[in-house]
Scaffold this motif. Structure first.
Motif: not given
Length: 133
Positions: A31-41, A88-91
């Motif tokens: 999620h570009p605005a948050l800078g984290l992978p938190v955008d559910p698709v 294991a590859q998350s993040g």
């Protein structure tokens, strides 16, 4: 003469179809605005009691381009080993989080639909706009 309840009656009741064979994950991207992978698709469901595992994917509407990394990863089939590798590859740009199987789910697809409905109603509206990235 008294009759005692038969303890096997309760044991023979049909188990919930959502027994441990069903597993659900929420697929997330950066999620570009948050800078984290938190955008559910998407919501990914696997029924691991079948071989090969039955898979159900429910995509969030209007996120086709954002979901491309997951579309590429999923391919034709998904295994438990794939899930373990992705965890294991998350993040990085992609991540996944386990989701509880909703009570009352009739089958794997219905369970994934219920989780997606929750994301659309509560989680996605609470996220800030994606921004330009």
């Amino acid at each position: 003469m008294t009759t005692e309840p038969n303890p096997t009656d309760a044991e023979t009741a049909e188990p919930s179809p959502a027994a441990p064979a069903w597993r659900l994950w929420i697929l997330l991207v950066w999620h570009p605005a948050l800078g984290l992978p938190v955008d559910p698709v998407a919501v990914l469901g696997l029924e691991q009691s079948r071989q090969p595992a039955e898979r159900g994917v429910r995509w969030v509407p209007l996120v086709y381009e954002q979901a491309d990394p997951w579309r590429e990863r999923l391919g034709e089939t998904t295994t438990s080993e794939d899930i373990e590798r992705w965890i294991a590859q998350s993040g990085g740009a992609c991540s996944l989080e386990p989701a509880a199987v909703p009570e009352g789910a009739l089958d794997l697809t219905h369970a994934a639909d219920l989780v997606l409905d929750g994301l659309l109603a509560e989680v996605i509206p609470a996220l800030p706009p994606r921004g330009d990235g």
